[in-house]
Design a protein around this motif. Structure first.
Motif, mmCIF file in Angstrom:
data_model
loop_
_atom_site.group_PDB
_atom_site.id
_atom_site.type_symbol
_atom_site.label_atom_id
_atom_site.label_comp_id
_atom_site.label_asym_id
_atom_site.label_seq_id
_atom_site.Cartn_x
_atom_site.Cartn_y
_atom_site.Cartn_z
ATOM 1 N N GLY A 28 0.709 -1.074 -0.069
ATOM 2 C CA GLY A 28 -0.033 0.039 -0.085
ATOM 3 C C GLY A 28 0.827 1.075 -0.092
ATOM 4 O O GLY A 28 0.503 2.446 -0.418
ATOM 5 N N THR A 29 2.213 1.118 0.228
ATOM 6 C CA THR A 29 3.097 2.450 0.262
ATOM 7 C C THR A 29 3.914 2.494 -0.787
ATOM 8 O O THR A 29 4.173 3.427 -1.453
ATOM 9 N N PRO A 47 7.509 4.814 -4.838
ATOM 10 C CA PRO A 47 6.045 4.813 -4.208
ATOM 11 C C PRO A 47 5.141 3.824 -4.991
ATOM 12 O O PRO A 47 5.375 3.374 -6.305
ATOM 13 N N ASN A 48 4.110 3.422 -4.549
ATOM 14 C CA ASN A 48 3.130 2.597 -5.173
ATOM 15 C C ASN A 48 2.481 3.299 -6.228
ATOM 16 O O ASN A 48 2.425 4.593 -6.488
ATOM 17 N N THR A 49 1.970 2.551 -7.192
ATOM 18 C CA THR A 49 1.274 3.076 -8.635
ATOM 19 C C THR A 49 -0.372 3.024 -8.280
ATOM 20 O O THR A 49 -0.860 3.036 -9.436
ATOM 21 N N VAL A 50 -0.768 2.472 -7.347
ATOM 22 C CA VAL A 50 -2.075 2.276 -7.269
ATOM 23 C C VAL A 50 -2.877 3.567 -6.869
ATOM 24 O O VAL A 50 -3.941 3.687 -7.461
ATOM 25 N N GLY A 54 -1.251 12.362 -5.490
ATOM 26 C CA GLY A 54 -1.018 13.093 -4.260
ATOM 27 C C GLY A 54 -1.057 12.179 -2.880
ATOM 28 O O GLY A 54 0.007 12.421 -1.930
ATOM 29 N N ILE A 55 -2.125 11.185 -3.050
ATOM 30 C CA ILE A 55 -1.840 10.150 -1.615
ATOM 31 C C ILE A 55 -0.549 9.613 -1.767
ATOM 32 O O ILE A 55 0.008 9.018 -0.599
ATOM 33 N N ALA A 56 -0.227 8.925 -3.019
ATOM 34 C CA ALA A 56 1.141 8.241 -3.098
ATOM 35 C C ALA A 56 2.262 8.900 -2.542
ATOM 36 O O ALA A 56 3.093 8.438 -1.867
ATOM 37 N N LEU A 57 2.219 10.321 -2.961
ATOM 38 C CA LEU A 57 3.462 10.916 -2.431
ATOM 39 C C LEU A 57 3.544 10.949 -0.976
ATOM 40 O O LEU A 57 4.493 11.306 -0.151
ATOM 41 N N ASP A 58 2.252 11.518 -0.419
ATOM 42 C CA ASP A 58 2.281 11.517 1.104
ATOM 43 C C ASP A 58 2.523 10.232 1.785
ATOM 44 O O ASP A 58 3.192 10.437 2.846
ATOM 45 N N LYS A 59 2.098 9.110 1.148
ATOM 46 C CA LYS A 59 2.697 8.117 1.934
ATOM 47 C C LYS A 59 4.317 7.866 1.782
ATOM 48 O O LYS A 59 5.074 7.218 2.911
ATOM 49 N N TRP A 60 4.800 8.294 0.644
ATOM 50 C CA TRP A 60 6.237 8.231 0.430
ATOM 51 C C TRP A 60 7.001 8.991 1.310
ATOM 52 O O TRP A 60 7.862 8.623 1.747
ATOM 53 N N GLU A 61 6.396 10.330 1.659
ATOM 54 C CA GLU A 61 7.083 11.071 2.529
ATOM 55 C C GLU A 61 7.182 10.352 4.132
ATOM 56 O O GLU A 61 8.084 10.520 4.807
#
Length: 248
Positions: A28-29, A47-50, A54-61
């Protein structure tokens, strides 16, 4: 993110091209890619591609905190990835922070991925075919030692961080996805709660770490001992509490 999402991207590290051979696992991340550079094979996480960008980059942080937490867990003596570091990669000409890790298949231990069975390294069964309550507890003593050490070292982590590994024939806990780990004092009043919670996670991770065939072999045992009204979790966490009492 558009380049990563398309699956058609070039990566360089220190101006050297990275050879992407496929994926090792995705959650998920992040997605871990099987890569090599100058003959060195490793996992490179992006980062995930699902999720939406914006959500993927927030999770990546959040994910970028993982190397620091991994280093801290390693210093405490826990089994974690021997390499977990943030690197400035260049993706289609754009600098982006990636996470470099050792691939499971390059480690000297078997790792059973608790979330992604396709990433697991399975060389033999975790348990003998005739497992019973007593022998199960005997074979999981190393895991309970790891749980006691988590509590003693004031480590708070969740289900995603738990995996099983086999070291010198003994089952132990292997920890990854540690970006959200917390290292804050655990009140004495909550020690038993943590022991119960981590015990449930550990037993569940054992089941998830088995091959389909092995789980089918042991499903009756787990249903009886750890199913509805089963005594297994209480017995398991009780032994964790005993171990904590010995090291107090």
């Amino acid at each position: 993110m558009a380049a990563i999402r398309s699956g058609n991207f070039q990566v360089t590290l220190d101006d050297t091209a990275v050879n992407i051979q496929g994926t090792l696992g995705s959650g998920g991340t992040k997605t871990a890619y099987d890569v090599s550079i100058n003959g060195e094979a490793f996992a490179l996480a992006l980062p995930n591609t699902v999720d939406d960008t914006g959500i993927a980059l927030d999770k990546w942080e959040v994910a970028l905190r993982e190397p620091q937490a991994t280093d801290r867990m390693r210093e405490m003596g826990f089994i974690v990835n021997p390499i977990c570091e943030v690197l400035p990669a260049t993706i289609n000409g754009v600098t982006f922070p990636a996470i470099k890790m050792t691939r499971y298949q390059d480690m000297p231990i078997q790792i059973r991925d608790g979330k992604n069975g396709n990433s697991s390294i399975i060389e033999d069964d975790l348990l003998p075919s005739d497992i019973r309550k007593g022998s199960f507890m005997d074979r999981t003593s190393g895991i309970r030692g790891d749980i006691a050490a988590l509590i003693k070292n004031n480590v708070s982590i969740g289900r995603d961080s738990f995996n099983i590994c086999v070291v010198d024939g003994q089952m132990r806990l292997y920890f990854n996805d540690l970006a959200q780990a917390k290292f804050e004092p655990i009140d004495n009043e909550r020690v038993e709660e943590y022991a119960e919670f981590y015990s449930k996670l550990a037993v569940g991770t054992i089941m998830n770490g088995m091959s389909y065939e092995e789980f089918q072999c042991h499903q009756g045992f787990f249903n009886e001992y750890f199913g509805f009204r089963g005594e297994g979790y209480g017995a398991f966490s009780g032994l964790v509490m005993d171990e904590l009492a010995q090291v107090a």
